[in-house]
Design a protein around this motif. Structure first.
Motif, PDB file in Angstrom:
ATOM      1  N   ASN A   1       0.844  -1.198   0.000  1.00 41.02           N
ATOM      2  CA  ASN A   1       0.000   0.000   0.000  1.00 41.02           C
ATOM      3  C   ASN A   1       0.883   1.252   0.000  1.00 41.02           C
ATOM      4  O   ASN A   1       0.659   2.201  -0.756  1.00 41.02           O
ATOM      5  CB  ASN A   1      -0.933  -0.028   1.213  1.00 41.02           C
ATOM      6  CG  ASN A   1      -1.928   1.119   1.232  1.00 41.02           C
ATOM      7  OD1 ASN A   1      -2.014   1.838   2.213  1.00 41.02           O
ATOM      8  ND2 ASN A   1      -2.670   1.313   0.162  1.00 41.02           N
TER       9      ASN A   1
ATOM     10  N   SER B   1      -4.329  -4.534  -5.821  1.00 45.84           N
ATOM     11  CA  SER B   1      -5.404  -3.693  -5.257  1.00 45.84           C
ATOM     12  C   SER B   1      -4.834  -2.714  -4.236  1.00 45.84           C
ATOM     13  O   SER B   1      -5.203  -1.535  -4.206  1.00 45.84           O
ATOM     14  CB  SER B   1      -6.479  -4.558  -4.596  1.00 45.84           C
ATOM     15  OG  SER B   1      -7.108  -5.378  -5.553  1.00 45.84           O
TER      16      SER B   1
ATOM     17  N   ALA C   1      -4.905   1.304  -4.534  1.00 47.73           N
ATOM     18  CA  ALA C   1      -5.483   2.142  -3.466  1.00 47.73           C
ATOM     19  C   ALA C   1      -4.457   3.179  -3.012  1.00 47.73           C
ATOM     20  O   ALA C   1      -4.793   4.353  -2.791  1.00 47.73           O
ATOM     21  CB  ALA C   1      -5.936   1.267  -2.295  1.00 47.73           C
TER      22      ALA C   1
ATOM     23  N   GLU D   1      -4.655   7.277  -3.140  1.00 43.08           N
ATOM     24  CA  GLU D   1      -4.450   8.160  -1.979  1.00 43.08           C
ATOM     25  C   GLU D   1      -3.576   9.347  -2.362  1.00 43.08           C
ATOM     26  O   GLU D   1      -3.837  10.488  -1.986  1.00 43.08           O
ATOM     27  CB  GLU D   1      -3.806   7.381  -0.822  1.00 43.08           C
ATOM     28  CG  GLU D   1      -4.753   6.415  -0.122  1.00 43.08           C
ATOM     29  CD  GLU D   1      -4.009   5.625   0.946  1.00 43.08           C
ATOM     30  OE1 GLU D   1      -3.876   6.122   2.061  1.00 43.08           O
ATOM     31  OE2 GLU D   1      -3.558   4.499   0.642  1.00 43.08           O
TER      32      GLU D   1
ATOM     33  N   THR E   1     -11.377   6.768  -3.764  1.00 42.37           N
ATOM     34  CA  THR E   1     -10.193   6.388  -2.989  1.00 42.37           C
ATOM     35  C   THR E   1     -10.595   5.568  -1.768  1.00 42.37           C
ATOM     36  O   THR E   1      -9.981   4.553  -1.444  1.00 42.37           O
ATOM     37  CB  THR E   1      -9.430   7.653  -2.551  1.00 42.37           C
ATOM     38  OG1 THR E   1      -9.102   8.419  -3.718  1.00 42.37           O
ATOM     39  CG2 THR E   1      -8.149   7.304  -1.807  1.00 42.37           C
ATOM     40  N   SER E   2     -11.644   6.026  -1.100  1.00 45.91           N
ATOM     41  CA  SER E   2     -12.135   5.315   0.090  1.00 45.91           C
ATOM     42  C   SER E   2     -12.587   3.908  -0.259  1.00 45.91           C
ATOM     43  O   SER E   2     -12.304   2.960   0.473  1.00 45.91           O
ATOM     44  CB  SER E   2     -13.308   6.070   0.704  1.00 45.91           C
ATOM     45  OG  SER E   2     -12.918   7.351   1.100  1.00 45.91           O
TER      46      SER E   2
ATOM     47  N   ALA F   1     -11.646   2.061  -2.765  1.00 46.13           N
ATOM     48  CA  ALA F   1     -10.478   1.240  -3.100  1.00 46.13           C
ATOM     49  C   ALA F   1      -9.741   0.809  -1.832  1.00 46.13           C
ATOM     50  O   ALA F   1      -9.390  -0.365  -1.668  1.00 46.13           O
ATOM     51  CB  ALA F   1      -9.541   2.020  -4.028  1.00 46.13           C
ATOM     52  N   LEU F   2      -9.545   1.765  -0.933  1.00 45.09           N
ATOM     53  CA  LEU F   2      -8.849   1.454   0.323  1.00 45.09           C
ATOM     54  C   LEU F   2      -9.603   0.415   1.135  1.00 45.09           C
ATOM     55  O   LEU F   2      -9.017  -0.544   1.656  1.00 45.09           O
ATOM     56  CB  LEU F   2      -8.755   2.727   1.169  1.00 45.09           C
ATOM     57  CG  LEU F   2      -7.445   3.472   1.251  1.00 45.09           C
ATOM     58  CD1 LEU F   2      -7.619   4.660   2.178  1.00 45.09           C
ATOM     59  CD2 LEU F   2      -6.329   2.565   1.747  1.00 45.09           C
TER      60      LEU F   2
ATOM     61  N   ALA G   1      -9.488  -3.031  -0.649  1.00 47.14           N
ATOM     62  CA  ALA G   1      -8.152  -3.633  -0.663  1.00 47.14           C
ATOM     63  C   ALA G   1      -7.707  -4.049   0.736  1.00 47.14           C
ATOM     64  O   ALA G   1      -7.168  -5.141   0.928  1.00 47.14           O
ATOM     65  CB  ALA G   1      -7.139  -2.652  -1.271  1.00 47.14           C
ATOM     66  N   THR G   2      -7.929  -3.196   1.722  1.00 51.33           N
ATOM     67  CA  THR G   2      -7.478  -3.553   3.073  1.00 51.33           C
ATOM     68  C   THR G   2      -8.314  -4.695   3.641  1.00 51.33           C
ATOM     69  O   THR G   2      -7.798  -5.533   4.378  1.00 51.33           O
ATOM     70  CB  THR G   2      -7.511  -2.340   4.025  1.00 51.33           C
ATOM     71  OG1 THR G   2      -8.792  -1.724   3.960  1.00 51.33           O
ATOM     72  CG2 THR G   2      -6.464  -1.321   3.669  1.00 51.33           C
TER      73      THR G   2
ATOM     74  N   CYS H   1     -11.269  -1.746  -7.087  1.00 52.47           N
ATOM     75  CA  CYS H   1     -10.084  -0.886  -7.208  1.00 52.47           C
ATOM     76  C   CYS H   1      -9.873  -0.483  -8.667  1.00 52.47           C
ATOM     77  O   CYS H   1      -9.458   0.647  -8.946  1.00 52.47           O
ATOM     78  CB  CYS H   1      -8.841  -1.585  -6.658  1.00 52.47           C
ATOM     79  SG  CYS H   1      -8.825  -1.660  -4.859  1.00 52.47           S
TER      80      CYS H   1
ATOM     81  N   THR I   1     -18.015  -4.033  -1.140  1.00 50.67           N
ATOM     82  CA  THR I   1     -17.119  -2.934  -0.782  1.00 50.67           C
ATOM     83  C   THR I   1     -17.841  -1.894   0.073  1.00 50.67           C
ATOM     84  O   THR I   1     -17.323  -1.436   1.100  1.00 50.67           O
ATOM     85  CB  THR I   1     -16.559  -2.272  -2.061  1.00 50.67           C
ATOM     86  OG1 THR I   1     -15.852  -3.251  -2.813  1.00 50.67           O
ATOM     87  CG2 THR I   1     -15.617  -1.130  -1.706  1.00 50.67           C
TER      88      THR I   1
END
Lengths: 354, 386
Positions: free
Chosen positions: A70, A205, A209, A213, A250-251, A253-254, A257-258, A285, B294
């Motif tokens: 990341n 991913s 992300a 950011e 962005t949120s 994707a984050l 991915a997390t 993502c 998501t």
């Protein structure tokens, strides 16, 4: 990313800040940054994060490694760190110790298949292999009839046609034409090409992300500096709403991915839950990269379209990473088929199990 | 970074999974006895008052509130699970949901003790329905423009004016509303609004139904003509309601109700496409499931932050923005993908009927509870742009 007083991530961030500054790299046409960066990364042990200590690696946790990726995405890192980490991880699945030096991994595309013949040589072609021309070794997942094997190959033993990916990093075609591996071993029960692609998809991913950011950060910064029509463009509602949408992408994707990284880090097998998380992360993502990169460029206007500006170091990598380890269409079909096979009434229980 | 966005990968603890099983079993029983039909989200539910009481009896209302007020001192994550299971099942929650989500917490924070002791336990028992009086004719999202007045009189206030788009006012026992107690000042447009608890049985209150394009009736216009509200029904600070109203928004904006309102069309699409959809159908399902998953992970993450005592205002606004746009687009995507449904699919009629209903419902999703435009303004402020 998760709140971290994680020394592994701090080490990575420090190296990226010192030796992989986007502006310096972008102005350095000779590529003189490459060697010192890779040397620092190697000395830190980061490329072998996911290799256990008994296989000559650093033995970091999967979670720590994902956090490093990341951070690498936030830095728009143009070095084969993710690839070497994934290669080390793949080799470790079959208890093969990792060598020193940069590595990459094959296959990267779901449709590519490499076979191990009865004579112990590898045959097949892998397209879009990232950083193959810079790698000393390639970790290969191959099929020998119904058996899945992992092989360690010297890059010099393969035919490598150079290519450049969307983000400007090497993306090569690697042909295995009767290549004898340095070593190979049978993969553990249940490990197959899909498992490798799922792992790679989660790695990409996290990188996407991270790039988003940074796209958000530099776009907000630019909007607060650039004056047009006698005000900062940040004061225009249309620009504010575009940046709010970028923050949303962005949120998403984050979060995706997390969540997938957390799932893989705690998983004991590549089951439906891993499929849901990893596939969803790559799909969402990729969508976020498409929408987010467009907004970041829109906010920057023409200046962001120039080669001199660092914007493309993040936007194009985020877009390029969509294609590795299965693009969003590939995973959408796979996830859709899994959901359909489980049946309509099982959809909510699957989603709500996470 | 100007605004570091945080979405920790919160997992629901085991206690939530136990609770989920209980809620599912309860809902299955209610469906079996005919309280509601999970395939009919559009139905007006005459049994809802009894259903509310049964939900209250199970301890699923006021879940996070103190026990002294009838609450259960459970976590936001447990409440989250109950909310999403009710929503996915299309359970008739309208009668209690507003009180449970918003009105109760406002009373807990701002009402005098004797009011709390009187009203909160009744909410927890599922006996009370609440409405929220925010928008007014010609004000809408622009709450600064609210004009309906509360004028001081002996022992209380006299209310004159009108509220509009007031969900459930026609069946509400109480309304929590903002009224103008002073004009806004030049320095502070937000000044001059005060929050009150209004007993809907008070004389001088007339509720006029507003029909909706779905054929349902949820919204109303509420007209106040010298309606009396006693002094002890004033909530919080005189002229200071703006801050009170906005500080609660993270709870209103990030919950599962913000992306699950049209969820039923996705289930029916999966059913109609069958166990072996073609590639286009499979891809369509896969993408929608990825997006849903998501959003839910984002929403759970915000719930986890709320439980930890944080104030994720920007993150919550993002969840509502993305969530409501998703649930708004969902019936359109399902409609496109229904081209790949076999003509003999057993739920074809149900799919068509639900898709049509959800398509009619969709426009309101990005308007209610803070419009997309207002939310993006809040996100932009959080990013340091204004």
């Amino acid at each position: 990313m998760t709140e971290t007083d994680n020394i592994v991530v701090e080490t990575a961030e420090k190296i990226f800040a010192d030796l992989a500054d986007a502006q310096s790299i972008n102005s350095d046409k000779q590529g003189s940054w490459k060697a010192p960066l890779w040397q620092a990364l190697s000395e830190s042990g980061l490329p072998l994060s996911w290799v256990p200590e008994d296989c000559d690696g650093s033995g970091a946790s999967l979670a720590e490694g994902f956090a490093v990726l990341n951070a690498a995405g936030r830095a728009g890192l143009a070095a084969p760190l993710a690839e070497t980490m994934l290669a080390g991880w793949l080799l470790a699945q079959a208890k093969i110790a990792s060598p020193e030096g940069a590595m990459t991994i094959a296959p990267v595309h779901p449709k590519d298949r490499i076979t191990l013949g009865v004579d112990g040589t590898l045959t097949g072609r892998a397209r879009g292999v990232p950083f193959a021309q810079d790698a000393q070794f390639i970790a290969v997942l191959a099929h020998s009839k119904e058996i899945v094997v992992v092989a360690l190959v010297e890059a010099a033993a393969c035919r490598i046609e150079h290519g450049i990916g969307l983000g400007g990093d090497p993306s090569d075609t690697v042909t295995f034409d009767g290549v004898t591996p340095l070593t190979f071993a049978v993969a553990p029960q249940g490990f197959d090409q899909t498992a490798l692609l799922l792992m790679g998809a989660v790695a990409r991913s996290l990188q996407i992300a991270g790039a988003l950011e940074t796209l958000l950060e530099i776009s907000v910064g630019y909007a607060n500096e650039r004056v047009a029509f006698e005000k900062k463009i940040a004061k225009f509602q249309a620009v504010q709403h575009n940046l709010a949408k970028l923050a949303g992408e962005t949120s998403a994707a984050l979060a995706a991915a997390t969540s997938a990284a957390d799932t893989l880090a705690n998983a004991t097998s590549f089951d439906d839950a891993v499929m849901l998380e990893a596939a969803a992360a790559k799909i969402r993502c990729a969508e976020a990269a498409e929408r987010g990169a467009a907004i970041a460029h829109q906010v920057h206007g023409a200046i962001g379209f120039t080669a001199e500006h660092i914007l493309h170091r993040y936007s194009l990598r985020a877009l390029g990473w969509r294609d590795d380890f299965g693009n969003e269409s590939h995973w959408a079909v796979a996830l859709g088929r899994m959901v359909a096979a489980r049946g309509a009434d099982d959809l909510w229980p699957l989603v709500a199990s996470r | 970074m100007t605004a570091a966005l945080r979405f920790d990968p919160i997992r629901l603890p085991p206690v939530c999974e136990e609770l989920r099983k209980e809620v599912r079993a309860f809902l299955a029983e209610e469906i079996a006895v005919g309280t509601f039909d999970p395939h009919k989200p559009q139905r007006e539910d005459s049994d809802a008052p009894e259903f509310s009481r049964r939900v209250g009896a199970r301890g699923w209302l006021g879940m996070t509130w103190p026990k002294q007020y009838g609450g259960h001192e459970r976590t936001f994550l447990e409440r989250y699970v109950v909310t999403e299971e009710m929503r996915v099942a299309n359970a008739p929650t309208r009668r209690f949901f507003v009180a449970d989500r918003q009105s109760g917490p406002v009373l807990l924070k701002y009402a005098p003790e004797h009011i709390k002791m009187d009203i909160l336990p009744r909410i927890c028992r599922g006996e009370l329905c609440f409405a929220i009086g925010m928008s007014e004719p010609n004000s809408g999202s622009d709450l600064f423009a609210a004009k309906t007045k509360a004028t001081k009189t002996d022992g209380g206030y006299l209310i004159n004016g009108a509220k509009i788009w007031t969900t459930s006012a026609h069946m509400a026992d109480y309304m929590i509303a903002i009224f103008r107690t002073s004009p806004p000042t030049k320095e502070n447009r937000r000044h001059g609004l005060t929050q009150f608890l209004v007993d809907m049985k008070s004389p001088g209150i007339k509720v006029n139904p507003i029909g909706q394009i779905t054929g349902q009736h949820e919204f109303n216009e509420v007209v106040f003509t010298d309606a009396f509200v006693p002094d002890d029904h004033l909530l919080g600070e005189i002229d200071g309601a703006w801050k009170q109203a906005t500080s609660e928004l993270a709870y209103e904006r990030s919950g599962p109700e913000r992306f699950l309102e049209t969820y039923y069309v996705l289930t029916e699409l999966v059913r109609a496409l069958g166990p072996e959809p073609d590639t286009r159908g499979a891809e369509g399902i896969g993408r929608l499931v990825a997006q849903l998953h998501t959003m839910r992970r984002m929403s759970v993450s915000v719930a986890g932050m709320l439980q930890a005592g944080k104030e994720p205002v920007v993150e919550a606004s993002i969840v509502k923005d993305i969530g409501t746009i998703w649930e708004q687009q969902l019936p359109h995507r399902v409609r496109e993908l229904s081209a790949f449904v076999d003509g003999e699919a057993s739920n074809h009629a149900t799919l068509d009927e639900l898709t049509a209903f959800a398509t009619k419902l969709a426009p309101k999703l990005t308007i209610q509870g803070g419009t997309t435009e207002v939310l993006r303004g809040i996100i932009a402020r959080g990013l340091g742009l204004r």
